[in-house]
Structures are given as structure tokens and as C-alpha cells.
Design a protein around this motif. Sequence first.
Motif, mmCIF file in Angstrom:
data_model
loop_
_atom_site.group_PDB
_atom_site.id
_atom_site.type_symbol
_atom_site.label_atom_id
_atom_site.label_comp_id
_atom_site.label_asym_id
_atom_site.label_seq_id
_atom_site.Cartn_x
_atom_site.Cartn_y
_atom_site.Cartn_z
ATOM 1 N N LEU A 176 0.530 -1.350 -0.359
ATOM 2 C CA LEU A 176 0.120 -0.148 -0.389
ATOM 3 C C LEU A 176 0.646 0.693 -0.358
ATOM 4 O O LEU A 176 1.774 0.940 1.085
ATOM 5 C CB LEU A 176 -0.829 0.399 1.267
ATOM 6 C CG LEU A 176 -2.203 1.247 1.459
ATOM 7 C CD1 LEU A 176 -3.046 0.981 0.943
ATOM 8 C CD2 LEU A 176 -2.614 0.812 2.432
ATOM 9 N N HIS A 177 0.898 2.219 -1.067
ATOM 10 C CA HIS A 177 1.882 3.319 -1.450
ATOM 11 C C HIS A 177 1.095 4.340 -1.794
ATOM 12 O O HIS A 177 0.265 4.429 -2.333
ATOM 13 C CB HIS A 177 2.605 2.846 -2.127
ATOM 14 C CG HIS A 177 2.611 2.316 -3.430
ATOM 15 N ND1 HIS A 177 2.600 3.241 -4.802
ATOM 16 C CD2 HIS A 177 1.849 1.505 -4.133
ATOM 17 C CE1 HIS A 177 2.137 3.021 -5.899
ATOM 18 N NE2 HIS A 177 1.377 1.578 -5.498
ATOM 19 N N GLY A 178 1.249 5.761 -1.317
ATOM 20 C CA GLY A 178 1.312 6.805 -1.591
ATOM 21 C C GLY A 178 1.840 8.147 -1.194
ATOM 22 O O GLY A 178 3.123 7.799 -0.754
ATOM 23 N N CYS A 179 1.537 9.194 -1.294
ATOM 24 C CA CYS A 179 2.765 10.189 -0.564
ATOM 25 C C CYS A 179 2.431 10.534 0.367
ATOM 26 O O CYS A 179 1.777 10.288 0.803
ATOM 27 C CB CYS A 179 2.053 11.722 -1.764
ATOM 28 S SG CYS A 179 0.856 11.764 -1.484
ATOM 29 N N ALA A 180 3.678 11.048 0.590
ATOM 30 C CA ALA A 180 4.040 11.348 2.640
ATOM 31 C C ALA A 180 2.316 12.829 2.549
ATOM 32 O O ALA A 180 1.802 13.579 1.676
ATOM 33 C CB ALA A 180 4.734 12.924 2.399
ATOM 34 N N ARG B 3 5.662 4.722 1.366
ATOM 35 C CA ARG B 3 5.516 6.493 0.303
ATOM 36 C C ARG B 3 5.766 5.253 -1.179
ATOM 37 O O ARG B 3 7.063 4.292 -0.463
ATOM 38 C CB ARG B 3 6.864 7.072 0.886
ATOM 39 C CG ARG B 3 6.414 8.180 2.200
ATOM 40 C CD ARG B 3 7.439 10.061 2.389
ATOM 41 N NE ARG B 3 7.440 10.189 3.225
ATOM 42 C CZ ARG B 3 8.109 11.003 3.691
ATOM 43 N NH1 ARG B 3 8.841 11.248 2.697
ATOM 44 N NH2 ARG B 3 7.821 11.372 4.881
ATOM 45 N N SER B 4 5.468 6.041 -2.218
ATOM 46 C CA SER B 4 6.117 5.344 -3.018
ATOM 47 C C SER B 4 7.544 5.622 -3.771
ATOM 48 O O SER B 4 7.563 6.525 -4.824
ATOM 49 C CB SER B 4 4.957 6.234 -4.170
ATOM 50 O OG SER B 4 3.720 5.970 -4.041
ATOM 51 N N GLU B 5 8.422 5.120 -3.183
ATOM 52 C CA GLU B 5 9.719 5.456 -3.545
ATOM 53 C C GLU B 5 10.371 5.028 -3.961
ATOM 54 O O GLU B 5 9.546 3.581 -4.645
ATOM 55 C CB GLU B 5 10.810 5.260 -2.449
ATOM 56 C CG GLU B 5 10.302 5.946 -0.880
ATOM 57 C CD GLU B 5 10.927 7.752 -0.681
ATOM 58 O OE1 GLU B 5 11.069 8.511 -2.239
ATOM 59 O OE2 GLU B 5 10.715 8.133 -0.109
#
Length: 485
Positions: free
Chosen positions: A108-112, A252-254
Motif C-alpha cells: 500500500l503506497h502513496g505520497c507523504a 511512500r511511493s519511493e
Amino acid sequence: MLRLDGDRPVRLQTQGPGNIVHIEGDRPVQFQNSTFNNVAGNMNVSHTTNVGESGFGILYRAVSLDAMHDSAERPADPACHPGTRSAILYQLGKWSFEQPSDCPILWLHGCAGIGKSAIGQQFAASCHDRGQLGGSFFFKRGSVSCGTWRNLLPTLAYQLTVAFPQLGPRIQRAVETDRLILGKTIHHQLEKLLVQPFRNAPPLAFSASRPILVIDGLDECEDRGTQTALIRALIDVLRSGDAPIHILVCSRSEAHLSEAFKAPENSDVCRDLQVLPDDRALADIRRYFTDEFSRIRRIHNSRGMLLEDCWPGSKTIEDLVKKSSGTFIYASTVLRYVDDEYSHPAERLDAVLGLDPGSLSPLDDLYTQILSSIPSKPILLRVLHAVVKVYFGAEQIDSVLRMRQGTSRAVLRGLHAVVRVHPAPILPVGHHKPVELLHASFGDFLMDPQRSLSFCISGEDLLDTLVHDMAHVLLSGSLEPNDFG
């Protein structure tokens, strides 16, 4: 130096649970419940007991309580606001009941600031309520106990023994068979603490309820190399299918994480779900603002600050929703800033609304506004630098910076929207809980001179001053070397 009952000196190096001593050129020696005498800087081990400590006891001492989803040490408001995030929580719930062989790892990822930790927290709580949670671990950047992978697997394994008693004896046996296991590699610990206990469990033991593990904030764990190594180890041990578990990883989406999770060769084990600042997120934030402003209005009216029933008004809420850009961190920071016990909420909200309406960085503007309210800027910068660089409590920061006791608390009281300061210990020798940033984005802001401008704390002058102050206090004997983490 450490001397073994007056024998030759050896170099002291601890591992795992903190009781493994490495002798240079020789095998490791383990000391448990030992008596150490410190004479002129030399330590002598005079007595050791309880060599046969249970595997459960070894795990217990390595557990990071702060990292668990239901720990009292976690911030009070990390879970999703009631009635929000329902769509994504539904998707997570559906995934949790799939067959383990069908992509057991979900990223599960996304911006800060988009709300990943809140979702992970809510999902972990839901799994716990239905008896499906095997364990959770929430990484926190810079934390002694939650910022490294070394506490991860002991913490998860300990929780598994409690949540699924049929695994307890098997996990305990794995630790007792290899008492140095907590000092070994990620892959070795995963195999021995997670995979083998499941492999040896009765075939139908987990047919009705498959354990779920929640790992949040992977991007806040040590360094990128460690993060990638952990992902690869998880993929390797779950690919065999011997462990009927699901693992939710939030971050995060690194780029380096995306490369690992989305690699074509890992598609049989991994799936990803991105949290987007879409219309649904905006609707959730609108509801969050509406409910929380209603609560703030009710509480402050009871204190004699008369706020109209329509305050702050639908237009104001819409402006704030637009500024949030779909990120919950902006909304939660605004609400904490406005909900100040010693200020009028309307005045605080006016200060927020008075910020540049056309700004492309409303969160940075908000952080700047909060910092600008602190009168003594030089002291503020020194305290914040110590908070970010050294994991200390407020009283310890005062000692390191050689300031009057209580100075750090006075400065940080006005920053309750962005930092968490624990109560002072009752006894002088009590455990000092470190000052915490409520969100990693605030630390990112402080360290970036292009964002924080005059509030930036990454300058060499602050670093030189902190190092000098730490050395002075250390030499004076008021703090121990281990206090510096």
C-alpha cells in the motif's frame, strides 16, 4: 574494555537482545542477569545466572512495544476518522481473505501525508477484532526501537505467539535451539521465526483464520539498502507457500521500493495498491474537517469562547479541503493547530486562512506559520535540531544544550500540532521518552533549506554546536555514552 573474572581484556559488542558479547578472535559469549563491576573504566563479570532463559523470554526483551498498532506510546489519533477510507479498507479486507498463494504481499503506497499509516492502523485494528491479526510493526524514522529492522521480527514473532497459541511452542523452540538468532540476518530470522513454525503446525490449524502481518512506514526504516533487503527476504520466504500468511506493507511511493515490489518476477507474490488524492479522498477530508470543527466548537464554547453554530462555514471548509490536495496530514495539522487549549480557535483559523491562497506548498506554509509563533527563534532552532538529530526527551535536551531545565518544554509547547512531548518522568532517574515528530514530513521540511528557509536546521553551525555540547555534557559525566543512541 571487559575483563572476564580478571582474565584477558576483550572488546565489548552487544547484539540482538543486548546480552551477546563478542570476543575478538574467539566465539561469542552470552551473559544474562550478570553482575558487572566498573573499576577505572574496566568491567569485570563477577557472576552470571539464568543461562537457560526461555525462548519466549529472549523474544520478550527484544520486543518494541512502541511499534505495535495498539501501543499506548503511539499518537492518540493515527487511525482513520469514522466513516472515511471505507473503499480502500474494503479492498484490504477482501484481500485478507484470499488464498495465501494469491499474492500474499500487498504494498500500500502513496505520497507523504496521504494517510497510509492511518489506513494501516485501522486495518490492523479490524484484523485484531476478528482474530486475524498476527502482528504489526510501525516504523518511525530515527527511533531507537522503531527505526531499525532488528526489532521487527522479534516483535512480530512475539505477537504471533500470543495471537495464535499453536505457534507459541514452535517459535519458542526455534529461539531456544539458536539463542543467537536475533543477531543473525533478516532472511535467517524470517525462516526460523515465521516460516518453520507454520511449516511444522497442524495442516488445518490456519484454514479458518490466516494470520495478517502489518508493516507500516517501511521507507522510515534505516536506509534504502536495508529496506530493499527486507522486501527481498519477505518475497523469498513467502514464495514457497509454507507460511499461510498475508503481509501488508505500507510506505511512500519511493522508486527503489517500487522497483522491488513491482518487478515482473515478483508478480506471483506481490500486488500493489496506491492511495490517491482523488475525489473520494477529498470527500473523506471534507467529512473529517466538518466533524472535527464541530467538536472544537463544542469544546471551546464550553470554555466560554462563543463560536457561532455555523462556524467556520462551508466555504471555509471547502477552501481548506482544496488546500489539502487530498492529504490528511494537512487537515490533521490544521486541526491540531486550531485546537489549542490556550488560544481562541477563530484567531488560529484566521491565521491559517490568511496564508497565501495561491501557494503550491500549503503544508510548508502551515509549518512556517506554526514555527513563526515561537518567540525565541535561535533557541527554537537548537531544540528542533536536537529533536531531529538525537532521540532525547525534553529534559535531556536541556542538559545537552546546557539550558535551564524546562526551556525545551516551554519552546515545544507551542508546537503541539507537529511534535509530541511526553510528560516528564516522576523520578529523576526515570525513563525519558523522546520528543517525537508527529509526521516524517515535518522533519523533511526542517532539513530542506529550499522549503524551510530561515527555519532550516541542516546547517553546519547547528551541527557543530550540538556536537560540542554533547561532548561537553558527556565529559562532565551528567549523561552516559549510551544515552546518545
